[in-house]
Design a protein around this motif. Structure first.
Motif, PDB file in Angstrom:
ATOM      1  N   GLU A 172      70.386  49.693  43.684  1.00 16.56           N
ATOM      2  CA  GLU A 172      70.401  49.341  42.271  1.00 16.56           C
ATOM      3  C   GLU A 172      70.091  47.868  41.998  1.00 16.56           C
ATOM      4  OE1 GLU A 172      74.269  50.512  41.001  1.00 16.56           O
ATOM      5  OE2 GLU A 172      73.795  52.663  41.036  1.00 16.56           O
ATOM      6  N   ASN A 173      69.724  47.623  40.732  1.00 11.21           N
ATOM      7  CA  ASN A 173      69.687  46.275  40.134  1.00 11.21           C
ATOM      8  C   ASN A 173      68.626  45.366  40.737  1.00 11.21           C
ATOM      9  OD1 ASN A 173      71.904  46.939  38.442  1.00 11.21           O
ATOM     10  ND2 ASN A 173      73.302  46.513  40.140  1.00 11.21           N
ATOM     11  N   ASN A 174      67.491  45.940  41.118  1.00  9.04           N
ATOM     12  CA  ASN A 174      66.365  45.137  41.594  1.00  9.04           C
ATOM     13  C   ASN A 174      65.385  44.891  40.451  1.00  9.04           C
ATOM     14  OD1 ASN A 174      66.848  45.154  44.665  1.00  9.04           O
ATOM     15  ND2 ASN A 174      67.014  47.316  44.106  1.00  9.04           N
ATOM     16  N   MET A 175      64.653  43.786  40.557  1.00  5.95           N
ATOM     17  CA  MET A 175      63.611  43.455  39.597  1.00  5.95           C
ATOM     18  C   MET A 175      62.283  43.334  40.329  1.00  5.95           C
ATOM     19  SD  MET A 175      65.584  40.656  37.192  1.00  5.95           S
ATOM     20  CE  MET A 175      64.261  40.696  35.966  1.00  5.95           C
ATOM     21  N   MET A 176      61.294  44.170  39.955  1.00  2.00           N
ATOM     22  CA  MET A 176      59.960  44.167  40.547  1.00  2.00           C
ATOM     23  C   MET A 176      58.976  43.770  39.455  1.00  2.00           C
ATOM     24  SD  MET A 176      60.862  45.564  43.451  1.00  2.00           S
ATOM     25  CE  MET A 176      62.385  46.329  43.954  1.00  2.00           C
ATOM     26  N   ILE A 177      58.448  42.573  39.509  1.00  2.18           N
ATOM     27  CA  ILE A 177      57.673  42.041  38.391  1.00  2.18           C
ATOM     28  C   ILE A 177      56.363  41.441  38.905  1.00  2.18           C
ATOM     29  CG2 ILE A 177      57.681  40.387  36.484  1.00  2.18           C
ATOM     30  CD1 ILE A 177      60.748  40.498  36.552  1.00  2.18           C
ATOM     31  N   ASP A 178      55.253  41.803  38.253  1.00  5.71           N
ATOM     32  CA  ASP A 178      53.943  41.178  38.499  1.00  5.71           C
ATOM     33  C   ASP A 178      53.456  41.327  39.927  1.00  5.71           C
ATOM     34  OD1 ASP A 178      53.307  40.295  35.928  1.00  5.71           O
ATOM     35  OD2 ASP A 178      54.485  38.469  36.144  1.00  5.71           O
ATOM     36  N   ASN A 179      53.780  42.422  40.586  1.00  9.92           N
ATOM     37  CA  ASN A 179      53.268  42.660  41.927  1.00  9.92           C
ATOM     38  C   ASN A 179      51.981  43.476  41.878  1.00  9.92           C
ATOM     39  OD1 ASN A 179      55.672  41.640  43.598  1.00  9.92           O
ATOM     40  ND2 ASN A 179      56.632  43.060  42.158  1.00  9.92           N
TER      41      ASN A 179
END
Length: 294
Positions: free
Chosen positions: A200-207
């Motif tokens: 939980e609670n991961n941030m995946m941004i601009d990959n």
């Protein structure tokens, strides 16, 4: 503060120089091949002559099967290759260290077990896991993991994985567990999932997540943010998708992603995941169920 040169009459190997050092000293390792070593004095700066010129190989660090073991805080390692050890090329057990311009080949991993470490411009090849991040609040920037088993495995909390490349690894590009920030990485051509979002609670941004053998981003977990990623040409069969959200996953936010040419859908949410997660502003060619794209 004293600078010690390896090799020299007084210090024929790195361990001898460390044993004579005090906090704040520096050690310069010249070009050549040297045995492994253990850093047990705080605030040492250990510099090689550059990747491929200073090589740590041969006998492992004292009392282990690892190449370099860092047991003291505020260590700086820079500018060498470590290769051919049965266990980790580098095992950093301590905190507030800097690893810069290090290459690890044919080892188990670069293993970061301590907290608040900076890993910058490092490379890992031909290992079981390129980068194994087990400590908290570490920052991995502009590193490359290529032709390993898994590219990155991040299993502790609040690590930042920024501007890295995970390319052509046998299994997953990155196994992401528990409250990480994964920002602006290139995850390309890996054999299994590009990003496996396991907890939980991961941030995946601009990959950029492209050309991976299984799903681009695989989500069997809850309360993650998947935002503004480019997800293209992933998947090989009906069990894959560009972004795949499993049925039991809830409260994820999947928004503003650009997904195209994935097999067999650009975005797939197994019911009731289509109702229990937020899909907003995603640009894609198709989805299952329909309506997850704009």
């Amino acid at each position: 503060m004293v600078l010690r040169i390896v090799p020299s009459v007084m210090h024929p190997n790195v361990q001898a120089a460390i044993n004579d050092s005090s906090p704040g000293d520096s050690i310069k390792i010249l070009a050549g091949t040297f045995d492994g070593f253990e850093v047990d004095v705080e605030n040492l700066k250990i510099f090689g002559c550059g990747i491929g010129r200073t090589i740590i190989a041969g006998a492992p660090a004292q009392g282990s099967n690892n190449g370099v073991v860092v047991d003291a805080d505020r260590t700086t390692l820079q500018g060498f290759t470590v290769q051919g050890f049965d266990q980790d090329g580098i095992l950093a057990n301590s905190n507030n260290n800097v690893l810069k311009e290090i290459e690890s080949n044919f080892n188990l991993s670069i293993n970061i077990a301590g907290n608040n470490n900076l890993i910058l411009n490092c490379h890992s090849k031909f290992s079981e896991t390129g980068f194994d991040i087990n400590g908290d609040s570490n920052c991995v920037i502009r590193c490359e993991s290529t032709q390993n088993g898994d590219g990155f495995q991040i299993s502790s909390i609040i690590n930042k994985i920024i501007n890295n490349h995970s390319i052509n690894n046998e299994f997953s590009g990155a196994l992401v567990l528990s409250s990480q920030i994964i920002l602006n990485n290139k995850i390309i051509g890996n054999g299994e999932n590009g990003l496996f979002v396991g907890t939980e609670n991961n941030m995946m941004i601009d990959n950029m997540v492209c050309n991976n053998g299984d799903s681009g981003i695989f989500i069997p977990s809850n309360t993650n943010t998947i935002d503004s990623n480019i997800v293209r040409n992933n998947g090989t069969d009906i069990n894959n998708a560009g972004i795949l959200v499993l049925a039991g996953s809830t409260d994820n936010i999947i928004r503003f992603n650009k997904a195209r040419n994935n097999v067999d859908f650009d975005i797939e949410a197994d019911p009731p995941a289509d109702m229990n997660n937020t899909f907003d502003g995603n640009k894609c060619g198709n989805s299952d169920p329909p309506g997850l794209c704009t």
